[in-house]
Design an enzyme around this catalytic site. Sequence first.
Site, PDB file in Angstrom:
ATOM      1  N   LYS A  13     -30.985  37.724  -3.837  1.00 39.33           N
ATOM      2  CA  LYS A  13     -29.538  37.851  -4.016  1.00 39.33           C
ATOM      3  C   LYS A  13     -28.892  38.332  -2.701  1.00 39.33           C
ATOM      4  O   LYS A  13     -29.596  38.766  -1.771  1.00 39.33           O
ATOM      5  CB  LYS A  13     -29.278  38.822  -5.171  1.00 39.33           C
ATOM      6  CG  LYS A  13     -29.760  38.272  -6.532  1.00 39.33           C
ATOM      7  CD  LYS A  13     -29.519  39.284  -7.647  1.00 39.33           C
ATOM      8  CE  LYS A  13     -29.810  38.706  -9.013  1.00 39.33           C
ATOM      9  NZ  LYS A  13     -29.553  39.692 -10.103  1.00 39.33           N
ATOM     10  N   TYR A  53     -25.225  31.389 -14.301  1.00 41.01           N
ATOM     11  CA  TYR A  53     -25.206  32.509 -15.251  1.00 41.01           C
ATOM     12  C   TYR A  53     -24.395  32.192 -16.513  1.00 41.01           C
ATOM     13  O   TYR A  53     -23.891  33.111 -17.167  1.00 41.01           O
ATOM     14  CB  TYR A  53     -24.651  33.763 -14.563  1.00 41.01           C
ATOM     15  CG  TYR A  53     -25.660  34.482 -13.683  1.00 41.01           C
ATOM     16  CD1 TYR A  53     -26.897  34.909 -14.187  1.00 41.01           C
ATOM     17  CD2 TYR A  53     -25.374  34.783 -12.353  1.00 41.01           C
ATOM     18  CE1 TYR A  53     -27.816  35.582 -13.388  1.00 41.01           C
ATOM     19  CE2 TYR A  53     -26.292  35.466 -11.544  1.00 41.01           C
ATOM     20  CZ  TYR A  53     -27.504  35.855 -12.071  1.00 41.01           C
ATOM     21  OH  TYR A  53     -28.423  36.537 -11.284  1.00 41.01           O
ATOM     22  N   ARG A 106     -38.196  45.116  -7.526  1.00 38.36           N
ATOM     23  CA  ARG A 106     -37.051  45.989  -7.821  1.00 38.36           C
ATOM     24  C   ARG A 106     -37.480  47.454  -7.859  1.00 38.36           C
ATOM     25  O   ARG A 106     -36.722  48.347  -7.430  1.00 38.36           O
ATOM     26  CB  ARG A 106     -36.425  45.580  -9.148  1.00 38.36           C
ATOM     27  CG  ARG A 106     -35.665  44.251  -9.068  1.00 38.36           C
ATOM     28  CD  ARG A 106     -35.381  43.712 -10.458  1.00 38.36           C
ATOM     29  NE  ARG A 106     -34.525  42.530 -10.466  1.00 38.36           N
ATOM     30  CZ  ARG A 106     -34.405  41.723 -11.516  1.00 38.36           C
ATOM     31  NH1 ARG A 106     -35.095  41.973 -12.629  1.00 38.36           N
ATOM     32  NH2 ARG A 106     -33.604  40.681 -11.471  1.00 38.36           N
ATOM     33  N   ASN A 116     -29.639  44.455  -7.827  1.00 40.92           N
ATOM     34  CA  ASN A 116     -31.099  44.448  -8.061  1.00 40.92           C
ATOM     35  C   ASN A 116     -31.860  43.404  -7.246  1.00 40.92           C
ATOM     36  O   ASN A 116     -32.992  43.057  -7.566  1.00 40.92           O
ATOM     37  CB  ASN A 116     -31.398  44.380  -9.554  1.00 40.92           C
ATOM     38  CG  ASN A 116     -30.875  43.124 -10.218  1.00 40.92           C
ATOM     39  OD1 ASN A 116     -30.276  42.275  -9.552  1.00 40.92           O
ATOM     40  ND2 ASN A 116     -31.102  42.999 -11.510  1.00 40.92           N
ATOM     41  N   HIS A 119     -33.633  37.449  -8.355  1.00 40.22           N
ATOM     42  CA  HIS A 119     -33.534  36.762  -9.652  1.00 40.22           C
ATOM     43  C   HIS A 119     -34.806  35.972  -9.890  1.00 40.22           C
ATOM     44  O   HIS A 119     -35.373  35.407  -8.959  1.00 40.22           O
ATOM     45  CB  HIS A 119     -32.347  35.779  -9.637  1.00 40.22           C
ATOM     46  CG  HIS A 119     -32.401  34.795 -10.765  1.00 40.22           C
ATOM     47  ND1 HIS A 119     -31.878  35.075 -12.009  1.00 40.22           N
ATOM     48  CD2 HIS A 119     -32.956  33.548 -10.870  1.00 40.22           C
ATOM     49  CE1 HIS A 119     -32.107  34.039 -12.821  1.00 40.22           C
ATOM     50  NE2 HIS A 119     -32.751  33.103 -12.144  1.00 40.22           N
ATOM     51  N   GLU A 130     -32.465  25.750 -13.854  1.00 40.86           N
ATOM     52  CA  GLU A 130     -32.076  26.400 -12.598  1.00 40.86           C
ATOM     53  C   GLU A 130     -32.549  25.594 -11.387  1.00 40.86           C
ATOM     54  O   GLU A 130     -31.826  25.475 -10.385  1.00 40.86           O
ATOM     55  CB  GLU A 130     -32.624  27.829 -12.569  1.00 40.86           C
ATOM     56  CG  GLU A 130     -31.934  28.714 -13.610  1.00 40.86           C
ATOM     57  CD  GLU A 130     -32.581  30.077 -13.820  1.00 40.86           C
ATOM     58  OE1 GLU A 130     -32.073  30.827 -14.669  1.00 40.86           O
ATOM     59  OE2 GLU A 130     -33.578  30.408 -13.144  1.00 40.86           O
TER      60      GLU A 130
HETATM   61  N1  UDP Z   1     -26.465  42.720 -14.764  1.00 41.06           N
HETATM   62  C1  UDP Z   1     -25.527  43.726 -14.552  1.00 41.06           C
HETATM   63  N2  UDP Z   1     -25.324  44.652 -15.525  1.00 41.06           N
HETATM   64  C2  UDP Z   1     -26.017  44.627 -16.704  1.00 41.06           C
HETATM   65  C3  UDP Z   1     -26.976  43.613 -16.913  1.00 41.06           C
HETATM   66  C4  UDP Z   1     -27.167  42.670 -15.913  1.00 41.06           C
HETATM   67  O1  UDP Z   1     -24.890  43.772 -13.501  1.00 41.06           O
HETATM   68  O2  UDP Z   1     -25.798  45.514 -17.552  1.00 41.06           O
HETATM   69  C5  UDP Z   1     -26.685  41.716 -13.716  1.00 41.06           C
HETATM   70  C6  UDP Z   1     -27.985  41.976 -12.930  1.00 41.06           C
HETATM   71  O3  UDP Z   1     -27.754  41.630 -11.563  1.00 41.06           O
HETATM   72  C7  UDP Z   1     -28.941  41.004 -13.582  1.00 41.06           C
HETATM   73  C8  UDP Z   1     -28.010  39.823 -13.862  1.00 41.06           C
HETATM   74  O4  UDP Z   1     -26.800  40.430 -14.266  1.00 41.06           O
HETATM   75  O5  UDP Z   1     -30.013  40.677 -12.738  1.00 41.06           O
HETATM   76  C9  UDP Z   1     -28.469  38.866 -14.927  1.00 41.06           C
HETATM   77  O6  UDP Z   1     -28.752  39.586 -16.093  1.00 41.06           O
HETATM   78  P1  UDP Z   1     -30.058  39.250 -16.948  1.00 41.06           P
HETATM   79  O7  UDP Z   1     -29.949  39.990 -18.247  1.00 41.06           O
HETATM   80  O8  UDP Z   1     -30.267  37.774 -17.015  1.00 41.06           O
HETATM   81  O9  UDP Z   1     -31.213  39.971 -16.088  1.00 41.06           O
HETATM   82  P2  UDP Z   1     -32.382  39.333 -15.172  1.00 41.06           P
HETATM   83  O10 UDP Z   1     -32.816  38.048 -15.828  1.00 41.06           O
HETATM   84  O11 UDP Z   1     -31.795  39.116 -13.803  1.00 41.06           O
HETATM   85  O12 UDP Z   1     -33.456  40.371 -15.148  1.00 41.06           O
HETATM   86 MG    MG Z   2     -31.740  36.460 -16.505  1.00 44.39          MG
END
Ligand code: UDP
Ligand code: MG
Length: 152
Positions: A13, A53, A106, A116, A119, A130
């Site tokens: 990211k 997303y 992470r 974080n 992805h 994707e």
């Molecule tokens: N995210 C956030 N706040 C939250 C949950 C998610 O900012 O409470 C962001 C975070 O960068 C995360 C992304 O949204 O990586 C996508 O969320 P997802 O639940 O898909 O998590 P991931 O698959 O990235 O672990």
């Molecule tokens: Mg995700």
Amino acid sequence: MPNNAERTYIMVKPDGVQRGLVGEIIARFEKRGFKLIALKLEHATKEHLEKHYADLKDKPFFPGLIKYMASGPVVAMVWEGLDAVKTGRVMLGATNPLASAPGTIRGDYALAVGRNICHGSDSVESAEKEIALWFPEGVIQHTMASAEWVFE
Ligand code: UDP
Ligand code: MG
């Protein structure tokens, strides 16, 4: 595809790029034995990121997430190998870095859920979507000389 040819979409990211963590993240996937089959630096548009997303569009953090992801270039990659989707997620660590184990990306380099650094696709189906979104031009199919030392 052979059993060891599962593919996952992994992305560094904008914060990971700005913090100089691209090489570190690539190195972990390389050393684990995964094969790199696509890679590019891209400053994605908000429209593109909204597609990436789309499943999260109703979440309260969605606008902030899109702004963060559009704030600079990302490194888009496709990695292939045994159980690449699930193992990729394990290597990244939990979504909230505070819950990520040390030894994960992470867990070693991030603190906040909204910063974080990486992805990874959450299922084989998401990975296919994707990969098609980020690499409409396709991936590079090739054989690694190391393959028979990584897979039985
Ligand atoms: N995210 C956030 N706040 C939250 C949950 C998610 O900012 O409470 C962001 C975070 O960068 C995360 C992304 O949204 O990586 C996508 O969320 P997802 O639940 O898909 O998590 P991931 O698959 O990235 O672990
Ligand atoms: Mg995700």
